[in-house]
Design a protein around this motif. Structure first.
Motif, PDB file in Angstrom:
ATOM      1  N   UNK A   1     -51.309  46.824 -14.904  1.00  0.00           N
ATOM      2  CA  UNK A   1     -51.237  46.892 -16.374  1.00  0.00           C
ATOM      3  C   UNK A   1     -52.576  46.482 -16.994  1.00  0.00           C
ATOM      4  N   UNK A   2     -53.201  45.463 -16.422  1.00  0.00           N
ATOM      5  CA  UNK A   2     -54.486  45.000 -16.968  1.00  0.00           C
ATOM      6  C   UNK A   2     -55.558  46.078 -16.792  1.00  0.00           C
ATOM      7  N   UNK A   3     -55.504  46.764 -15.630  1.00  0.00           N
ATOM      8  CA  UNK A   3     -56.533  47.767 -15.364  1.00  0.00           C
ATOM      9  C   UNK A   3     -56.402  49.008 -16.239  1.00  0.00           C
ATOM     10  N   UNK A   4     -55.252  49.169 -16.880  1.00  0.00           N
ATOM     11  CA  UNK A   4     -55.122  50.331 -17.775  1.00  0.00           C
ATOM     12  C   UNK A   4     -55.882  50.118 -19.092  1.00  0.00           C
ATOM     13  N   UNK A   5     -56.284  48.886 -19.345  1.00  0.00           N
ATOM     14  CA  UNK A   5     -56.997  48.599 -20.602  1.00  0.00           C
ATOM     15  C   UNK A   5     -58.472  48.297 -20.316  1.00  0.00           C
ATOM     16  N   UNK A   6     -59.365  49.212 -20.667  1.00  0.00           N
ATOM     17  CA  UNK A   6     -60.784  48.946 -20.399  1.00  0.00           C
ATOM     18  C   UNK A   6     -61.270  47.688 -21.124  1.00  0.00           C
ATOM     19  N   UNK A   7     -60.595  47.355 -22.231  1.00  0.00           N
ATOM     20  CA  UNK A   7     -61.042  46.203 -23.019  1.00  0.00           C
ATOM     21  C   UNK A   7     -60.357  44.898 -22.601  1.00  0.00           C
ATOM     22  N   UNK A   8     -59.751  44.888 -21.410  1.00  0.00           N
ATOM     23  CA  UNK A   8     -58.971  43.725 -20.981  1.00  0.00           C
ATOM     24  C   UNK A   8     -59.771  42.417 -21.047  1.00  0.00           C
ATOM     25  N   UNK A   9     -60.965  42.435 -20.467  1.00  0.00           N
ATOM     26  CA  UNK A   9     -61.748  41.192 -20.441  1.00  0.00           C
ATOM     27  C   UNK A   9     -62.157  40.772 -21.855  1.00  0.00           C
ATOM     28  N   UNK A  10     -62.391  41.760 -22.706  1.00  0.00           N
ATOM     29  CA  UNK A  10     -62.759  41.443 -24.091  1.00  0.00           C
ATOM     30  C   UNK A  10     -61.557  40.795 -24.808  1.00  0.00           C
ATOM     31  N   UNK A  11     -60.366  41.314 -24.487  1.00  0.00           N
ATOM     32  CA  UNK A  11     -59.158  40.725 -25.072  1.00  0.00           C
ATOM     33  C   UNK A  11     -58.999  39.268 -24.633  1.00  0.00           C
ATOM     34  N   UNK A  12     -59.232  39.025 -23.340  1.00  0.00           N
ATOM     35  CA  UNK A  12     -59.118  37.640 -22.826  1.00  0.00           C
ATOM     36  C   UNK A  12     -60.122  36.733 -23.526  1.00  0.00           C
ATOM     37  N   UNK A  13     -61.340  37.211 -23.667  1.00  0.00           N
ATOM     38  CA  UNK A  13     -62.377  36.405 -24.352  1.00  0.00           C
ATOM     39  C   UNK A  13     -61.958  36.107 -25.784  1.00  0.00           C
ATOM     40  N   UNK A  14     -61.477  37.163 -26.456  1.00  0.00           N
ATOM     41  CA  UNK A  14     -61.094  36.995 -27.869  1.00  0.00           C
ATOM     42  C   UNK A  14     -59.955  35.995 -27.988  1.00  0.00           C
ATOM     43  N   UNK A  15     -58.946  36.136 -27.118  1.00  0.00           N
ATOM     44  CA  UNK A  15     -57.798  35.215 -27.170  1.00  0.00           C
ATOM     45  C   UNK A  15     -58.264  33.781 -26.942  1.00  0.00           C
ATOM     46  N   UNK A  16     -59.142  33.619 -25.984  1.00  0.00           N
ATOM     47  CA  UNK A  16     -59.640  32.276 -25.673  1.00  0.00           C
ATOM     48  C   UNK A  16     -60.391  31.687 -26.876  1.00  0.00           C
ATOM     49  N   UNK A  17     -61.178  32.537 -27.533  1.00  0.00           N
ATOM     50  CA  UNK A  17     -61.951  32.046 -28.691  1.00  0.00           C
ATOM     51  C   UNK A  17     -61.035  31.721 -29.881  1.00  0.00           C
ATOM     52  N   UNK A  18     -60.011  32.547 -30.074  1.00  0.00           N
ATOM     53  CA  UNK A  18     -59.062  32.250 -31.178  1.00  0.00           C
ATOM     54  C   UNK A  18     -58.408  30.896 -30.911  1.00  0.00           C
ATOM     55  N   UNK A  19     -58.019  30.677 -29.664  1.00  0.00           N
ATOM     56  CA  UNK A  19     -57.370  29.403 -29.331  1.00  0.00           C
ATOM     57  C   UNK A  19     -58.350  28.229 -29.442  1.00  0.00           C
ATOM     58  N   UNK A  20     -59.614  28.467 -29.125  1.00  0.00           N
ATOM     59  CA  UNK A  20     -60.628  27.407 -29.321  1.00  0.00           C
ATOM     60  C   UNK A  20     -60.662  26.993 -30.783  1.00  0.00           C
ATOM     61  N   UNK A  21     -60.657  28.009 -31.631  1.00  0.00           N
ATOM     62  CA  UNK A  21     -60.666  27.765 -33.074  1.00  0.00           C
ATOM     63  C   UNK A  21     -59.410  26.985 -33.485  1.00  0.00           C
ATOM     64  N   UNK A  22     -58.270  27.394 -32.945  1.00  0.00           N
ATOM     65  CA  UNK A  22     -57.004  26.718 -33.284  1.00  0.00           C
ATOM     66  C   UNK A  22     -57.071  25.246 -32.880  1.00  0.00           C
ATOM     67  N   UNK A  23     -57.545  24.990 -31.662  1.00  0.00           N
ATOM     68  CA  UNK A  23     -57.551  23.604 -31.178  1.00  0.00           C
ATOM     69  C   UNK A  23     -58.528  22.742 -31.981  1.00  0.00           C
ATOM     70  N   UNK A  24     -59.593  23.354 -32.469  1.00  0.00           N
ATOM     71  CA  UNK A  24     -60.554  22.581 -33.269  1.00  0.00           C
ATOM     72  C   UNK A  24     -60.060  22.333 -34.690  1.00  0.00           C
ATOM     73  N   UNK A  25     -59.103  23.151 -35.138  1.00  0.00           N
ATOM     74  CA  UNK A  25     -58.632  23.026 -36.530  1.00  0.00           C
ATOM     75  C   UNK A  25     -57.109  22.925 -36.593  1.00  0.00           C
ATOM     76  N   UNK A  26     -56.541  22.356 -35.560  1.00  0.00           N
ATOM     77  CA  UNK A  26     -55.084  22.347 -35.434  1.00  0.00           C
ATOM     78  C   UNK A  26     -54.400  21.740 -36.657  1.00  0.00           C
ATOM     79  N   UNK A  27     -54.926  20.620 -37.087  1.00  0.00           N
ATOM     80  CA  UNK A  27     -54.354  19.902 -38.225  1.00  0.00           C
ATOM     81  C   UNK A  27     -54.250  20.830 -39.450  1.00  0.00           C
ATOM     82  N   UNK A  28     -55.349  21.504 -39.753  1.00  0.00           N
ATOM     83  CA  UNK A  28     -55.369  22.353 -40.958  1.00  0.00           C
ATOM     84  C   UNK A  28     -54.413  23.539 -40.827  1.00  0.00           C
ATOM     85  N   UNK A  29     -54.424  24.176 -39.642  1.00  0.00           N
ATOM     86  CA  UNK A  29     -53.549  25.347 -39.475  1.00  0.00           C
ATOM     87  C   UNK A  29     -52.079  24.954 -39.544  1.00  0.00           C
ATOM     88  N   UNK A  30     -51.755  23.786 -39.009  1.00  0.00           N
ATOM     89  CA  UNK A  30     -50.350  23.350 -39.051  1.00  0.00           C
ATOM     90  C   UNK A  30     -49.906  23.103 -40.488  1.00  0.00           C
TER      91      UNK A  30
END
Ligand code: SF4
Length: 465
Positions: free
Chosen positions: A39-68
């Motif tokens: 399933x992962x290999x069907x998406x050429x952008x798979x690694x980009x998706x993983x990077x993006x998800x990781x960065x979104x979560x980095x942002x969440x963890x740095x601003x958890x209080x505000x987002x909550x």
């Protein structure tokens, strides 16, 4: 040792007693892992998706209080009642209070690892409240009075014949019937009556969107939707790390989640709950239970990025051959072994050692958590804090002394070779767990140092000159 006090190695021994089950468990999970790869290999952008998800979560963890707080404000604006729970006890108490306020003693619950973490079912049972799990796998383990062994596939350790026996005993299906289609139909009939008659439904939360105050629940069976839509009271239980900033970010996480979990392009039902229907109560409980402590541990805070896809379990050679129950915690496998010591370092000191550190978990993780590095770091923390088992501590201290004293090392090597050759049972016996699953090696005739002395032609040539 009772089962409750056994460590991972001892509990694995129990699972390993049934070799056919171990092989089948291993093969099944590897099949799921292979589906994930396809399933992962069907998406050429798979690694980009993983990077993006990781960065979104980095942002969440740095601003958890505000987002909550943003989520709370928007959810309240939508008509959802928001509760905050500092720990598992507070979470369970809040659920009970909501039920009491509505005079409810029976409810249905879809899959929620958070409620497993908080031992909600056991707590409610003590309070005289009847809970029926509606996810098929969860209902099976509930009937068997066992915890789930996998976060996505709760009864993956059970054979269909065992499920047939359980259903015969509890749901009255014909004895010996183990056809999965028949058993699923029987479960559907059994659960339908619960959906129609129970007034409260608990669901988990996969994602909560700060900008809209809505939350998303993903299931393949539609049981969360059925329960939440029919019930007068919907209670959603959520770990505070499940927040994401914007609805558009769902496009990243939903694509990663299903493919990583089961190899599906999308989870069958990804339901958005943004407000109660007229006359319904909708509650959401935001639970900390150690998450802010983990957030403050620099080396381990990334573990809060987890979206509970289970891919790290499916790929882990230790998990596949030791079974989920051997981890004696709600969330098993590599990610559970990082999360659990944060909750109780002494109780879960064995778990970070239940890994080969091969790194396969890190390679498949859709949000790029450095799982195997954190397992290695936990080992260091556990040893430093004095929670390693006495046997491990003595063995490591002895090894440290031996390796730092060349003369002792040489003598120990000589003695070891002699023992292996002349009295092998001194090493290979029931007291030595290492040899339980292994063959004795042939003792070498000489040490490398001795061999090198004999064969170092350069030194010989020099002395001949
Ligand atoms: S740690 Fe990564 S791979 Fe493991 S369950 Fe969480 S998101 Fe999935």
């Amino acid at each position: 040792m009772s089962t409750a006090t056994k460590d991972h190695a001892a509990l694995s021994d129990i699972f390993n007693a049934d070799e056919a089950r171990v092989n089948w468990h291993d093969d099944t999970l590897w099949f799921v892992r292979a589906k994930r790869d396809k399933a992962a290999h069907t998406l050429p952008e798979w690694e980009r998706l993983r990077d993006t998800a990781s960065q979104i979560k980095d942002n969440v963890l740095s601003n958890l209080h505000d987002y909550l707080l943003q989520f709370e404000s928007n959810a309240q604006h939508n008509g959802i009642t928001v509760h905050w729970a500092a720990d598992a006890a507070a979470h369970n108490r809040i659920v009970h209070e909501i039920l009491n306020d509505n005079g409810i003693r029976q409810l249905i619950k879809s899959k929620s690892m958070l409620t497993e973490e908080c031992h909600l079912n056991e707590y409610l049972k003590e309070q005289g409240v009847d809970v029926i799990d509606t996810d098929l796998g969860e209902r099976i383990v509930q009937l068997a009075e066992e915890p789930p062994s996998h976060i996505v596939l709760p009864c993956i350790h059970k054979k269909k014949e065992e499920i047939g026996t359980l259903f015969h005993e509890h749901l009255g299906t014909p004895e010996g019937m183990s056809d999965p289609v028949f058993l699923t139909a029987a479960a559907r009939l059994h659960l339908r009556e619960k959906f129609m008659t129970r007034r409260a439904a608990i669901t988990g939360v996969n994602f909560a969107v700060a900008e809209t105050g809505e939350f998303v629940v993903c299931t393949n069976e539609g049981n969360a939707d059925m329960g939440a839509h029919l019930a007068d009271v919907h209670i959603a239980c959520m770990g505070i790390e499940k927040i994401i900033p914007q609805r558009t970010h769902l496009s990243v996480f939903l694509r990663l989640l299903a493919r990583s979990a089961t190899g599906q392009p999308i989870t069958t039902y990804s339901s958005h709950f943004s407000k109660p229907r007229p006359g319904q109560q909708m509650h959401i409980i935001l639970v900390d239970n150690g998450r802010t402590t983990q957030l403050g541990r620099e080396d381990f805070r990334n573990s809060l990025k987890c979206i509970r896809c289970g891919a790290c379990m499916n790929t882990c050679p230790v998990y596949r051959r030791s079974g989920g129950h051997s981890y004696h915690t709600a969330i098993a496998g590599p990610i559970g072994s990082i999360l659990a010591p944060n909750l109780d370092m002494k109780k879960y000191a064995d778990l970070p050692f239940a890994s080969t550190l091969c790194g396969s978990c890190t390679n498949v993780c859709p949000v790029k958590i450095n799982i195997h590095e954190q397992l290695y770091k936990w080992r260091q923390v556990i040893v430093k804090e004095g929670y390693a088992s006495p046997a491990k501590t003595i063995a490591m201290k002895t090894m440290d002394f031996t390796l730092s004293h060349p003369a002792v090392y040489q003598k120990a090597g000589k003695a070891g070779r002699w023992f292996l050759k002349h009295i092998p049972f001194a090493v290979n016996n029931r007291m030595n767990a290492w040899y339980k699953q292994r063959d004795m090696p042939e003792p070498p005739k000489q040490s490398f140092r001795e061999w090198f002395k004999e064969n170092n032609t350069m030194q010989k040539n020099n002395s001949d000159e």
